[in-house]
Enzyme design. Structure first.
Site, PDB file in Angstrom:
ATOM      1  N   PHE A 428       0.812  -1.216   0.000  1.00 42.57           N
ATOM      2  CA  PHE A 428       0.000   0.000   0.000  1.00 42.57           C
ATOM      3  C   PHE A 428       0.845   1.267   0.000  1.00 42.57           C
ATOM      4  CE2 PHE A 428      -4.372  -1.103   2.110  1.00 42.57           C
ATOM      5  CZ  PHE A 428      -4.947  -1.231   0.853  1.00 42.57           C
ATOM      6  N   GLU A 429       0.389   2.280  -0.732  1.00 44.38           N
ATOM      7  CA  GLU A 429       0.971   3.634  -0.692  1.00 44.38           C
ATOM      8  C   GLU A 429       2.483   3.640  -0.893  1.00 44.38           C
ATOM      9  OE1 GLU A 429      -0.475   5.850   2.664  1.00 44.38           O
ATOM     10  OE2 GLU A 429      -2.496   5.081   2.432  1.00 44.38           O
ATOM     11  N   GLY A 430       2.924   2.801  -1.819  1.00 48.06           N
ATOM     12  CA  GLY A 430       4.347   2.687  -2.117  1.00 48.06           C
ATOM     13  C   GLY A 430       4.921   1.427  -1.519  1.00 48.06           C
TER      14      GLY A 430
END
Length: 622
Positions: A428-430
């Site tokens: 998630f998110e990178g």
């Protein structure tokens, strides 16, 4: 429901991808950054010590909400049912709306609670200790969904129009990823073309969290390129899109290993008419908006990792004390005791890192792009190790579902659900790999400013000569100073028993700076391809940041409460001892490793030269 479109992939060269990513970077460091200075060999303990504390007035203002939230989670949320059915009951969503949980950081003048970043993180920690799907619902809405970029970049008209809806519980989402686009936005296929004063949006977005429930979306799209100094400049623009507009379609709801009630889907846009006033910030600023938003948006995952660590510590402590094998509790056996001690030490460090970054974001005056990225990377990796150890400590009961445990009369402790739900945090998110690369790029920023004209390809002879002169002036004083420094007693004596660890951080950050420089000299422009080297350097910085934060946090606890603080200091000492071993190992790996033969074998495997190793299994269909 409509059928899915064939995935499209626009071919993008490495240079084009790099150019788009570089254009979106924040080019300047206008505010101080503790981690940036670590990479430059300078320990700025004044930036994090004394450990920043939350404003007492804010604590008092947030307490009624947090108390009501805790009671609601305890009395109204059945996480096993949510996991089993793959749905969050509507009464739970409505209950969160009534509490104001969808508008925690939205200013009060627009109908929100107007609480701070740290108060928001405290709320997310409570939610994460109960249910990962609820965490995803709330955090995707207000960490990366419409509220955060609207708060930072929105016009007053946009805020007046959308904040009241969002605060009242209109769910939002963030739409960036596509079939061929993850962390490389240069390949984006979704487009928006201006027709008079209206943008015509077309494309398809994948893995849009909250997308199947959302009323409002932040959508990233390619807009027509512009010519800057005779050169084409790619444009990515952010739009606020309402899902009830004609042409917005939920094509598919995605289902995953964990987070069974994640409202994540494929969203298609077909000739969607978006008013000009729904552009966020400005044309061509979308990717930079996304990166700036993530500076604080990423802090949800570090604090949810803390919640997971605390829950696993509680489960492991109880089980290891009551489960008897070979005549004594398993916690008294060294193999289990080692895991529990390490688990506690890492949980303390994760909390120190997460809350420090939250305090920095709340106070302002810091550039936290590196701190937030390291917090996300470090805590998600450490949290995963803690969960893995908890499954091992619980044994078969750690692998068994809570429903099955309950059915046969045992406590329904959902360790296997925690593991399934948490695993996405490393993506998630990178992803962890992208976080390493993002941090590494920022870490060498100063060196590229000074010596980029010397080491980067495509430079003229005049540029290289000017770069050499500039490099000689900078490195003539900088490099020798990275070898010299007083890292012995009585420096950092105010940290008491932990002073030796702060001195180690100071010595090691100078070694880190030298190692970054040596790697640039050794590999030149090819350093960006030596990701295993860059990852070790980033991991060293992560450990040093965690050590410094933990020492500062433990010392703060000691100053407030000598009894609890003394225990925190002992635990911080254990964490730092373990971290020092990991730092030394990473440094040693810079020179002694198997990176080259491993890479060569991987390329041979990709070329099909080692298919012999895949014999005697049922082959997957093409």
């Amino acid at each position: 429901m409509a059928t899915l479109a064939e995935p499209k992939q626009r071919k993008v060269s490495a240079d084009e991808a790099r150019e788009v990513a570089e254009a979106a970077r924040e080019q300047e460091w206008a505010a101080p950054s503790f981690v940036r200075d670590l990479f430059l060999g300078k320990l700025r303990m004044d930036l994090i010590h004394p450990y920043p504390e939350q404003n007492p007035d804010e604590v008092a203002r947030a307490k009624p909400f947090l108390d009501k939230l805790e009671r609601f989670l305890r009395e109204e949320v059945d996480s096993d049912r949510i996991d089993r059915e793959g749905e969050i009951p509507e009464n739970v969503v409505d209950g969160l709306r009534k509490l104001g949980a969808f508008g925690i950081k939205i200013p009060r003048e627009y109908g929100g609670l107007g609480l701070s970043q740290l108060s928001y993180m405290k709320a997310i920690e409570l939610v994460s200790s109960v249910d990962g799907s609820l965490t995803a619902l709330l955090s995707a809405h207000q960490s990366i969904g419409v509220p955060q970029p609207l708060k930072v970049f929105g016009s007053e008209a946009q805020k007046k129009k959308y904040f009241p809806r969002l605060a009242a519980g209109a769910i939002s989402a963030f739409a960036l990823t596509e079939h061929g686009v993850g962390s490389d936005p240069a390949a984006m296929e979704t487009t928006a073309i201006l027709d008079d004063d209206t943008w015509i949006l077309n494309g398809e977005k994948l893995w849009c969290t909250n997308g199947t429930k959302a009323e409002l979306l932040v959508v990233m799209a390619r807009t027509p390129s512009k010519m800057v100094n005779g050169k084409e400049k790619k444009q990515i623009t952010a739009f606020i899109v309402e899902t009830d507009w004609p042409g917005v379609e939920v094509v598919h709801r995605c289902h995953f290993m964990g987070l069974k009630a994640l409202y994540n889907g494929v969203i298609r846009f077909t000739n969607v008419r978006v008013p000009q006033e729904n552009v966020l910030w400005g044309e061509g600023k979308g990717l930079k908006l996304a990166l700036v938003t993530l500076n604080t948006g990423r802090l949800t995952l570090p604090i949810s990792s803390v919640a997971a660590g605390k829950r696993c510590l509680e489960v492991s402590r109880r089980w290891a004390a009551e489960r008897v094998q070979w005549g004594r509790p398993i916690g008294q056996h060294d193999a289990i005791a080692q895991k529990i001690g390490t688990m506690a030490a890492n949980t303390l460090a994760m909390e120190a890192v997460a809350e420090l970054c939250g305090a920095m974001a709340e106070r302002g005056g810091y550039d936290i792009r590196l701190e937030a990225a390291i917090a996300k990377l470090y805590n998600s990796e450490a949290g995963w190790r803690i969960i893995d150890d908890t499954v091992q400590i619980r044994g078969g009961r750690g692998y068994e579902t809570a429903d099955s445990l309950r059915a046969r009369g045992e406590a329904p402790i959902p360790v296997e659900r925690i593991m399934r739900d948490f695993r996405i945090n490393l993506i998630f998110e990178g992803s962890s790999e992208i976080m390493h690369l993002f941090i590494a790029r920022e870490a060498v920023d100063k060196h590229l400013q000074v010596a980029g004209d010397v080491v980067l390809p495509g430079k003229t002879v005049r540029e290289r000569l000017a770069g050499l002169a500039r490099s000689a002036g900078f490195y003539g004083w900088w490099y020798p100073s990275r070898w010299l420094g007083w890292s012995l007693w009585p420096r950092y004596a105010e940290f008491g028993k932990l002073a030796k660890h702060v001195r180690f951080v100071e010595r090691s950050c100078r070694r880190l700076a030298r190692s970054v420089f040596h790697s640039m000299i050794r590999f030149g422009p090819k350093l960006e391809l030596r990701q295993s080297v860059l990852f070790r350097l980033v991991d060293v910085a992560g450990e040093l940041f965690a050590m410094a934060a933990t020492c500062s946090r433990a010392q703060q606890l000691y100053m407030h409460d000598r009894a609890t603080g003394a225990r925190a200091v002992k635990l911080a000492d254990l964490f730092c001892r373990q971290a020092r071993r990991r730092v030394r190992s990473k440094f040693n790996g810079l020179r002694r490793n198997e990176d080259v033969p491993t890479y060569k074998f991987a390329q041979e495997i990709l070329a099909g030269e080692h298919r012999w190793l895949e014999r005697d299994i049922v082959e997957l269909p093409e």
